[in-house]
Design a protein around this motif. Structure first.
Motif, PDB file in Angstrom:
ATOM      1  N   THR A  66       0.858  -1.179   0.000  1.00 22.85           N
ATOM      2  CA  THR A  66       0.000   0.000   0.000  1.00 22.85           C
ATOM      3  C   THR A  66       0.895   1.230   0.000  1.00 22.85           C
ATOM      4  OG1 THR A  66      -1.680  -1.160   1.269  1.00 22.85           O
ATOM      5  CG2 THR A  66      -1.790   1.244   1.253  1.00 22.85           C
ATOM      6  N   ILE A  67       0.548   2.201  -0.817  1.00 19.54           N
ATOM      7  CA  ILE A  67       1.302   3.446  -0.863  1.00 19.54           C
ATOM      8  C   ILE A  67       0.322   4.602  -0.919  1.00 19.54           C
ATOM      9  CG2 ILE A  67       1.547   3.439  -3.369  1.00 19.54           C
ATOM     10  CD1 ILE A  67       4.423   4.590  -2.877  1.00 19.54           C
ATOM     11  N   SER A  68       0.644   5.679  -0.231  1.00 20.15           N
ATOM     12  CA  SER A  68      -0.208   6.866  -0.262  1.00 20.15           C
ATOM     13  C   SER A  68       0.663   8.104  -0.099  1.00 20.15           C
ATOM     14  CB  SER A  68      -1.271   6.806   0.841  1.00 20.15           C
ATOM     15  OG  SER A  68      -0.657   6.819   2.112  1.00 20.15           O
ATOM     16  N   LEU A  69       0.145   9.220  -0.511  1.00 22.59           N
ATOM     17  CA  LEU A  69       0.853  10.490  -0.390  1.00 22.59           C
ATOM     18  C   LEU A  69       0.754  10.982   1.040  1.00 22.59           C
ATOM     19  CD1 LEU A  69       2.379  12.754  -1.897  1.00 22.59           C
ATOM     20  CD2 LEU A  69       0.153  13.796  -2.349  1.00 22.59           C
ATOM     21  N   GLN A  70       1.881  11.274   1.660  1.00 25.44           N
ATOM     22  CA  GLN A  70       1.920  11.724   3.055  1.00 25.44           C
ATOM     23  C   GLN A  70       1.776  13.244   3.152  1.00 25.44           C
ATOM     24  OE1 GLN A  70       1.979   9.989   5.918  1.00 25.44           O
ATOM     25  NE2 GLN A  70       1.904  11.895   7.055  1.00 25.44           N
ATOM     26  N   TYR A  71       2.625  13.988   2.402  1.00 19.81           N
ATOM     27  CA  TYR A  71       2.545  15.434   2.426  1.00 19.81           C
ATOM     28  C   TYR A  71       3.075  16.018   1.131  1.00 19.81           C
ATOM     29  CZ  TYR A  71       7.412  14.953   4.039  1.00 19.81           C
ATOM     30  OH  TYR A  71       8.728  14.602   4.155  1.00 19.81           O
ATOM     31  N   TYR A  72       2.744  17.281   0.932  1.00 17.75           N
ATOM     32  CA  TYR A  72       3.124  18.009  -0.266  1.00 17.75           C
ATOM     33  C   TYR A  72       3.670  19.356   0.185  1.00 17.75           C
ATOM     34  CZ  TYR A  72       2.649  20.417  -4.740  1.00 17.75           C
ATOM     35  OH  TYR A  72       2.899  21.125  -5.873  1.00 17.75           O
ATOM     36  N   HIS A  73       4.836  19.729  -0.338  1.00 16.79           N
ATOM     37  CA  HIS A  73       5.439  21.012   0.024  1.00 16.79           C
ATOM     38  C   HIS A  73       4.848  22.137  -0.824  1.00 16.79           C
ATOM     39  CE1 HIS A  73       8.784  20.269   2.841  1.00 16.79           C
ATOM     40  NE2 HIS A  73       8.645  19.035   2.401  1.00 16.79           N
ATOM     41  N   VAL A  74       4.502  23.221  -0.156  1.00 17.18           N
ATOM     42  CA  VAL A  74       4.027  24.428  -0.825  1.00 17.18           C
ATOM     43  C   VAL A  74       5.006  25.529  -0.457  1.00 17.18           C
ATOM     44  CG1 VAL A  74       2.164  26.102  -1.059  1.00 17.18           C
ATOM     45  CG2 VAL A  74       1.621  23.687  -0.693  1.00 17.18           C
ATOM     46  N   THR A  75       5.705  26.055  -1.447  1.00 15.94           N
ATOM     47  CA  THR A  75       6.679  27.116  -1.205  1.00 15.94           C
ATOM     48  C   THR A  75       5.944  28.451  -1.152  1.00 15.94           C
ATOM     49  OG1 THR A  75       8.346  25.847  -2.399  1.00 15.94           O
ATOM     50  CG2 THR A  75       8.808  28.166  -2.035  1.00 15.94           C
ATOM     51  N   VAL A  76       6.232  29.202  -0.091  1.00 18.47           N
ATOM     52  CA  VAL A  76       5.587  30.496   0.126  1.00 18.47           C
ATOM     53  C   VAL A  76       6.647  31.530   0.486  1.00 18.47           C
ATOM     54  CG1 VAL A  76       3.378  29.483   0.820  1.00 18.47           C
ATOM     55  CG2 VAL A  76       5.101  29.951   2.561  1.00 18.47           C
ATOM     56  N   ASN A  77       6.349  32.794   0.262  1.00 19.29           N
ATOM     57  CA  ASN A  77       7.295  33.852   0.625  1.00 19.29           C
ATOM     58  C   ASN A  77       7.475  33.958   2.129  1.00 19.29           C
ATOM     59  OD1 ASN A  77       7.945  34.861  -1.986  1.00 19.29           O
ATOM     60  ND2 ASN A  77       5.930  35.810  -2.066  1.00 19.29           N
ATOM     61  N   ASP A  78       6.382  33.824   2.859  1.00 22.32           N
ATOM     62  CA  ASP A  78       6.393  34.013   4.306  1.00 22.32           C
ATOM     63  C   ASP A  78       5.421  33.008   4.927  1.00 22.32           C
ATOM     64  OD1 ASP A  78       5.999  34.852   6.932  1.00 22.32           O
ATOM     65  OD2 ASP A  78       5.725  36.956   6.418  1.00 22.32           O
ATOM     66  N   PRO A  79       5.949  31.972   5.586  1.00 27.17           N
ATOM     67  CA  PRO A  79       5.056  30.962   6.169  1.00 27.17           C
ATOM     68  C   PRO A  79       4.020  31.540   7.132  1.00 27.17           C
ATOM     69  CG  PRO A  79       7.286  30.121   6.118  1.00 27.17           C
ATOM     70  CD  PRO A  79       7.361  31.577   5.729  1.00 27.17           C
ATOM     71  N   GLU A  80       4.384  32.538   7.917  1.00 25.72           N
ATOM     72  CA  GLU A  80       3.430  33.131   8.854  1.00 25.72           C
ATOM     73  C   GLU A  80       2.274  33.799   8.105  1.00 25.72           C
ATOM     74  OE1 GLU A  80       1.619  33.834  12.332  1.00 25.72           O
ATOM     75  OE2 GLU A  80       3.508  32.755  12.176  1.00 25.72           O
ATOM     76  N   GLU A  81       2.591  34.534   7.050  1.00 29.99           N
ATOM     77  CA  GLU A  81       1.556  35.172   6.240  1.00 29.99           C
ATOM     78  C   GLU A  81       0.672  34.121   5.563  1.00 29.99           C
ATOM     79  OE1 GLU A  81       1.341  38.609   2.839  1.00 29.99           O
ATOM     80  OE2 GLU A  81       2.839  37.035   2.560  1.00 29.99           O
ATOM     81  N   ALA A  82       1.274  33.028   5.119  1.00 29.02           N
ATOM     82  CA  ALA A  82       0.514  31.971   4.448  1.00 29.02           C
ATOM     83  C   ALA A  82      -0.495  31.313   5.385  1.00 29.02           C
ATOM     84  CB  ALA A  82       1.463  30.927   3.862  1.00 29.02           C
ATOM     85  N   LEU A  83      -0.224  31.342   6.694  1.00 36.14           N
ATOM     86  CA  LEU A  83      -1.162  30.769   7.657  1.00 36.14           C
ATOM     87  C   LEU A  83      -2.529  31.459   7.608  1.00 36.14           C
ATOM     88  CD1 LEU A  83       0.919  30.050  10.874  1.00 36.14           C
ATOM     89  CD2 LEU A  83      -0.245  28.402   9.400  1.00 36.14           C
ATOM     90  N   THR A  84      -2.550  32.744   7.271  1.00 42.23           N
ATOM     91  CA  THR A  84      -3.833  33.445   7.199  1.00 42.23           C
ATOM     92  C   THR A  84      -4.728  32.834   6.123  1.00 42.23           C
ATOM     93  OG1 THR A  84      -3.036  35.127   5.646  1.00 42.23           O
ATOM     94  CG2 THR A  84      -2.844  35.627   7.997  1.00 42.23           C
ATOM     95  N   PHE A  85      -4.125  32.252   5.110  1.00 40.42           N
ATOM     96  CA  PHE A  85      -4.890  31.606   4.043  1.00 40.42           C
ATOM     97  C   PHE A  85      -5.175  30.143   4.388  1.00 40.42           C
ATOM     98  CE2 PHE A  85      -5.198  29.186   0.093  1.00 40.42           C
ATOM     99  CZ  PHE A  85      -6.175  29.892  -0.594  1.00 40.42           C
ATOM    100  N   TYR A  86      -4.117  29.372   4.631  1.00 42.34           N
ATOM    101  CA  TYR A  86      -4.268  27.925   4.794  1.00 42.34           C
ATOM    102  C   TYR A  86      -4.919  27.514   6.118  1.00 42.34           C
ATOM    103  CZ  TYR A  86      -1.577  27.469   0.546  1.00 42.34           C
ATOM    104  OH  TYR A  86      -1.166  27.545  -0.758  1.00 42.34           O
ATOM    105  N   ARG A  87      -4.603  28.191   7.203  1.00 44.43           N
ATOM    106  CA  ARG A  87      -5.196  27.855   8.497  1.00 44.43           C
ATOM    107  C   ARG A  87      -6.498  28.630   8.706  1.00 44.43           C
ATOM    108  NH1 ARG A  87      -1.992  30.097  13.231  1.00 44.43           N
ATOM    109  NH2 ARG A  87      -2.936  31.956  12.329  1.00 44.43           N
ATOM    110  N   ASP A  88      -6.432  29.957   8.614  1.00 49.55           N
ATOM    111  CA  ASP A  88      -7.573  30.790   8.981  1.00 49.55           C
ATOM    112  C   ASP A  88      -8.686  30.759   7.938  1.00 49.55           C
ATOM    113  OD1 ASP A  88      -5.959  31.372  11.145  1.00 49.55           O
ATOM    114  OD2 ASP A  88      -5.335  33.319  10.380  1.00 49.55           O
ATOM    115  N   ALA A  89      -8.359  30.839   6.651  1.00 49.14           N
ATOM    116  CA  ALA A  89      -9.394  30.871   5.615  1.00 49.14           C
ATOM    117  C   ALA A  89      -9.835  29.465   5.197  1.00 49.14           C
ATOM    118  CB  ALA A  89      -8.911  31.660   4.402  1.00 49.14           C
ATOM    119  N   LEU A  90      -8.872  28.555   4.971  1.00 46.01           N
ATOM    120  CA  LEU A  90      -9.231  27.197   4.557  1.00 46.01           C
ATOM    121  C   LEU A  90      -9.638  26.308   5.729  1.00 46.01           C
ATOM    122  CD1 LEU A  90      -6.735  26.053   1.769  1.00 46.01           C
ATOM    123  CD2 LEU A  90      -9.207  26.218   1.621  1.00 46.01           C
ATOM    124  N   GLY A  91      -9.177  26.653   6.919  1.00 44.36           N
ATOM    125  CA  GLY A  91      -9.560  25.872   8.092  1.00 44.36           C
ATOM    126  C   GLY A  91      -8.688  24.670   8.391  1.00 44.36           C
TER     127      GLY A  91
END
Length: 137
Positions: free
Chosen positions: A2-27
């Protein structure tokens, strides 16, 4: 086997700023937050739906200066690979993201190949598509 995808890297300019989208907006939930050498890797996932996670990091995190510079150029051009999420409520998810101030690229539409989807840009310019699978008749 069995094989499955564990994680995918998303390159961002500022990880803290990206949290407003991925954590706060997407949940998404923070699963792990690691800092080292002035860089940060933030792993996000969904607590109620275990599975593939994403890791936010800046272009130079864990890379040579030259490689980081090249990735930064691609990120600035907006040509990094897109991330695609699925939801059971595309219209509600769309409104939640729009209300967060995320840049809308495409409002929800029914695609000829099946799903209903929408598209946004995260704060770093990455394309993020959200889709809802077609309802089974």
């Amino acid at each position: 086997m069995t094989i499955s995808l564990q994680y995918y890297h998303v390159t961002v300019n500022d990880p803290e700023e990206a949290l407003t989208f991925y954590r706060d907006a997407l949940g998404l939930d923070i699963v792990q937050d690691v800092s080292s050498g002035g860089h940060r890797w933030i792993t996000l996932g969904s607590a109620d739906r275990p599975g593939t996670q994403i890791v936010l990091s800046d272009p130079h995190a864990g890379r040579s200066q030259a490689d980081g510079d090249t990735i930064q150029e691609l990120l600035t051009k907006g040509v990094m690979p897109m991330v695609v999420f699925n939801t059971d409520d595309i219209d509600g998810t769309f409104e939640q993201l729009r209300a967060s101030g995320a840049e809308v690229l495409q409002e929800p539409i029914d695609q000829p190949w099946g799903p209903r989807d929408a598209a946004f840009r995260d704060p770093s310019g990455n394309m993020v598509r959200i889709l809802q699978a077609p309802t089974q008749a």
